[in-house]
Design a protein around this motif. Structure first.
Motif, PDB file in Angstrom:
ATOM      1  N   GLY A   2      62.015  61.627 -58.978  1.00 31.24           N
ATOM      2  CA  GLY A   2      62.470  61.805 -60.349  1.00 31.24           C
ATOM      3  C   GLY A   2      61.551  61.170 -61.370  1.00 31.24           C
ATOM      4  N   GLY A   3      60.582  60.418 -60.914  1.00 32.54           N
ATOM      5  CA  GLY A   3      59.635  59.764 -61.822  1.00 32.54           C
ATOM      6  C   GLY A   3      59.416  58.318 -61.425  1.00 32.54           C
ATOM      7  N   GLU A   4      58.448  57.732 -62.058  1.00 32.13           N
ATOM      8  CA  GLU A   4      58.056  56.354 -61.775  1.00 32.13           C
ATOM      9  C   GLU A   4      59.223  55.393 -62.021  1.00 32.13           C
ATOM     10  OE1 GLU A   4      53.928  54.363 -62.813  1.00 32.13           O
ATOM     11  OE2 GLU A   4      55.225  54.442 -64.574  1.00 32.13           O
ATOM     12  N   LEU A   5      59.403  54.445 -61.095  1.00 32.42           N
ATOM     13  CA  LEU A   5      60.449  53.438 -61.213  1.00 32.42           C
ATOM     14  C   LEU A   5      59.892  52.066 -60.869  1.00 32.42           C
ATOM     15  CD1 LEU A   5      63.458  55.164 -59.389  1.00 32.42           C
ATOM     16  CD2 LEU A   5      63.238  54.754 -61.851  1.00 32.42           C
ATOM     17  N   SER A   6      60.479  51.063 -61.458  1.00 33.24           N
ATOM     18  CA  SER A   6      60.093  49.695 -61.106  1.00 33.24           C
ATOM     19  C   SER A   6      60.696  49.339 -59.755  1.00 33.24           C
ATOM     20  CB  SER A   6      60.589  48.714 -62.173  1.00 33.24           C
ATOM     21  OG  SER A   6      61.996  48.581 -62.098  1.00 33.24           O
ATOM     22  N   SER A   7      60.093  48.357 -59.116  1.00 34.18           N
ATOM     23  CA  SER A   7      60.633  47.923 -57.825  1.00 34.18           C
ATOM     24  C   SER A   7      62.057  47.393 -58.008  1.00 34.18           C
ATOM     25  CB  SER A   7      59.734  46.868 -57.192  1.00 34.18           C
ATOM     26  OG  SER A   7      59.570  45.761 -58.062  1.00 34.18           O
ATOM     27  N   GLY A   8      62.336  46.782 -59.156  1.00 32.48           N
ATOM     28  CA  GLY A   8      63.687  46.290 -59.431  1.00 32.48           C
ATOM     29  C   GLY A   8      64.700  47.412 -59.525  1.00 32.48           C
ATOM     30  N   ASP A   9      64.325  48.512 -60.177  1.00 29.39           N
ATOM     31  CA  ASP A   9      65.226  49.659 -60.282  1.00 29.39           C
ATOM     32  C   ASP A   9      65.501  50.262 -58.906  1.00 29.39           C
ATOM     33  OD1 ASP A   9      65.365  49.383 -63.042  1.00 29.39           O
ATOM     34  OD2 ASP A   9      63.791  50.871 -63.412  1.00 29.39           O
ATOM     35  N   VAL A  10      64.446  50.401 -58.112  1.00 28.79           N
ATOM     36  CA  VAL A  10      64.606  50.936 -56.756  1.00 28.79           C
ATOM     37  C   VAL A  10      65.511  50.015 -55.948  1.00 28.79           C
ATOM     38  CG1 VAL A  10      63.407  51.454 -54.593  1.00 28.79           C
ATOM     39  CG2 VAL A  10      62.400  52.160 -56.770  1.00 28.79           C
ATOM     40  N   THR A  11      65.256  48.731 -56.040  1.00 30.11           N
ATOM     41  CA  THR A  11      66.034  47.748 -55.286  1.00 30.11           C
ATOM     42  C   THR A  11      67.509  47.809 -55.654  1.00 30.11           C
ATOM     43  OG1 THR A  11      64.128  46.296 -55.031  1.00 30.11           O
ATOM     44  CG2 THR A  11      66.293  45.281 -54.792  1.00 30.11           C
ATOM     45  N   THR A  12      67.807  47.908 -56.937  1.00 28.23           N
ATOM     46  CA  THR A  12      69.202  47.962 -57.379  1.00 28.23           C
ATOM     47  C   THR A  12      69.937  49.137 -56.743  1.00 28.23           C
ATOM     48  OG1 THR A  12      68.660  46.892 -59.477  1.00 28.23           O
ATOM     49  CG2 THR A  12      70.698  48.176 -59.399  1.00 28.23           C
ATOM     50  N   VAL A  13      69.337  50.314 -56.771  1.00 23.12           N
ATOM     51  CA  VAL A  13      69.985  51.501 -56.214  1.00 23.12           C
ATOM     52  C   VAL A  13      70.121  51.384 -54.701  1.00 23.12           C
ATOM     53  CG1 VAL A  13      69.776  53.998 -55.859  1.00 23.12           C
ATOM     54  CG2 VAL A  13      69.225  53.008 -58.094  1.00 23.12           C
ATOM     55  N   VAL A  14      69.032  51.030 -54.037  1.00 23.97           N
ATOM     56  CA  VAL A  14      69.038  50.989 -52.570  1.00 23.97           C
ATOM     57  C   VAL A  14      69.970  49.899 -52.042  1.00 23.97           C
ATOM     58  CG1 VAL A  14      67.587  50.583 -50.537  1.00 23.97           C
ATOM     59  CG2 VAL A  14      66.772  52.073 -52.376  1.00 23.97           C
ATOM     60  N   ARG A  15      69.979  48.759 -52.687  1.00 18.58           N
ATOM     61  CA  ARG A  15      70.899  47.691 -52.258  1.00 18.58           C
ATOM     62  C   ARG A  15      72.339  48.150 -52.393  1.00 18.58           C
ATOM     63  NH1 ARG A  15      69.970  41.877 -54.429  1.00 18.58           N
ATOM     64  NH2 ARG A  15      71.354  41.481 -52.700  1.00 18.58           N
ATOM     65  N   GLY A  16      72.640  48.857 -53.488  1.00 20.27           N
ATOM     66  CA  GLY A  16      73.994  49.348 -53.694  1.00 20.27           C
ATOM     67  C   GLY A  16      74.407  50.397 -52.681  1.00 20.27           C
ATOM     68  N   GLU A  17      73.479  51.252 -52.306  1.00 26.13           N
ATOM     69  CA  GLU A  17      73.804  52.346 -51.383  1.00 26.13           C
ATOM     70  C   GLU A  17      73.762  51.941 -49.922  1.00 26.13           C
ATOM     71  OE1 GLU A  17      71.346  55.728 -52.283  1.00 26.13           O
ATOM     72  OE2 GLU A  17      72.171  55.917 -54.304  1.00 26.13           O
ATOM     73  N   PHE A  18      72.845  51.033 -49.573  1.00 22.51           N
ATOM     74  CA  PHE A  18      72.654  50.693 -48.157  1.00 22.51           C
ATOM     75  C   PHE A  18      73.084  49.272 -47.811  1.00 22.51           C
ATOM     76  CE2 PHE A  18      69.843  54.274 -48.843  1.00 22.51           C
ATOM     77  CZ  PHE A  18      70.005  55.021 -47.692  1.00 22.51           C
ATOM     78  N   GLY A  19      73.328  48.450 -48.836  1.00 23.50           N
ATOM     79  CA  GLY A  19      73.765  47.081 -48.583  1.00 23.50           C
ATOM     80  C   GLY A  19      72.725  46.211 -47.912  1.00 23.50           C
ATOM     81  N   ILE A  20      71.446  46.468 -48.199  1.00 21.94           N
ATOM     82  CA  ILE A  20      70.385  45.652 -47.598  1.00 21.94           C
ATOM     83  C   ILE A  20      69.837  44.684 -48.648  1.00 21.94           C
ATOM     84  CG2 ILE A  20      69.820  47.396 -45.877  1.00 21.94           C
ATOM     85  CD1 ILE A  20      67.383  48.174 -47.538  1.00 21.94           C
ATOM     86  N   SER A  21      69.123  43.686 -48.197  1.00 21.99           N
ATOM     87  CA  SER A  21      68.611  42.648 -49.082  1.00 21.99           C
ATOM     88  C   SER A  21      67.393  43.125 -49.878  1.00 21.99           C
ATOM     89  CB  SER A  21      68.227  41.418 -48.255  1.00 21.99           C
ATOM     90  OG  SER A  21      67.107  41.732 -47.444  1.00 21.99           O
ATOM     91  N   GLN A  22      67.090  42.385 -50.921  1.00 23.34           N
ATOM     92  CA  GLN A  22      65.901  42.683 -51.727  1.00 23.34           C
ATOM     93  C   GLN A  22      64.624  42.608 -50.895  1.00 23.34           C
ATOM     94  OE1 GLN A  22      63.483  40.135 -52.881  1.00 23.34           O
ATOM     95  NE2 GLN A  22      62.260  41.855 -53.597  1.00 23.34           N
ATOM     96  N   PRO A  23      64.467  41.587 -50.023  1.00 16.73           N
ATOM     97  CA  PRO A  23      63.262  41.569 -49.189  1.00 16.73           C
ATOM     98  C   PRO A  23      63.158  42.788 -48.268  1.00 16.73           C
ATOM     99  CG  PRO A  23      64.249  39.383 -49.228  1.00 16.73           C
ATOM    100  CD  PRO A  23      65.226  40.329 -49.900  1.00 16.73           C
TER     101      PRO A  23
END
Length: 115
Positions: free
Chosen positions: A21-42
């Motif tokens: 969908g376009g360029e994203l910051s690592s923080g934006d990616v982390t927020t979505v992925v953590r919410g969907e998969f429940g994994i840590s930021q690292p």
């Protein structure tokens, strides 16, 4: 690592979907992925690193932020590999499109006749 090994992981596939969908910051990616998969930021950072090191993403620095985007190169390679298999679904999809168009014509004709 082979492209299918990289994309075999659902978290990495989801990250690519987000970046499509376009360029994203690592923080934006982390927020979505953590919410969907429940994994840590690292863990998310580790997936981003695998994608980057295998050429699926590029990253650029903007101040303290890291902005990720899709690099289409490896995806083009996968598309090329899939070319040999397209015949298995192209014909059936064409037939489906024909049936859908036929159904639309019949409904249109029936609607015109009832008016």
């Amino acid at each position: 690592m082979h492209a299918f090994d990289v994309l075999g992981d659902p978290v990495r596939r989801r990250i690519l979907e987000l970046l499509a969908g376009g360029e994203l910051s690592s923080g934006d990616v982390t927020t979505v992925v953590r919410g969907e998969f429940g994994i840590s930021q690292p863990a998310v950072s580790q997936h981003l690193r695998v994608l980057r090191e295998n050429g699926f993403t590029t990253v650029r620095a903007e101040g303290t932020r890291r902005l990720y985007s899709v690099d289409p190169g490896p995806l083009k390679e996968i598309d090329g590999w899939l070319e040999q298999y397209r015949r298995f679904w192209t014909g059936p999809l064409d037939a489906l499109a024909t049936e859908i168009a036929r159904g639309r014509r019949e409904r249109r004709k029936a609607a015109e006749e009832s008016n």
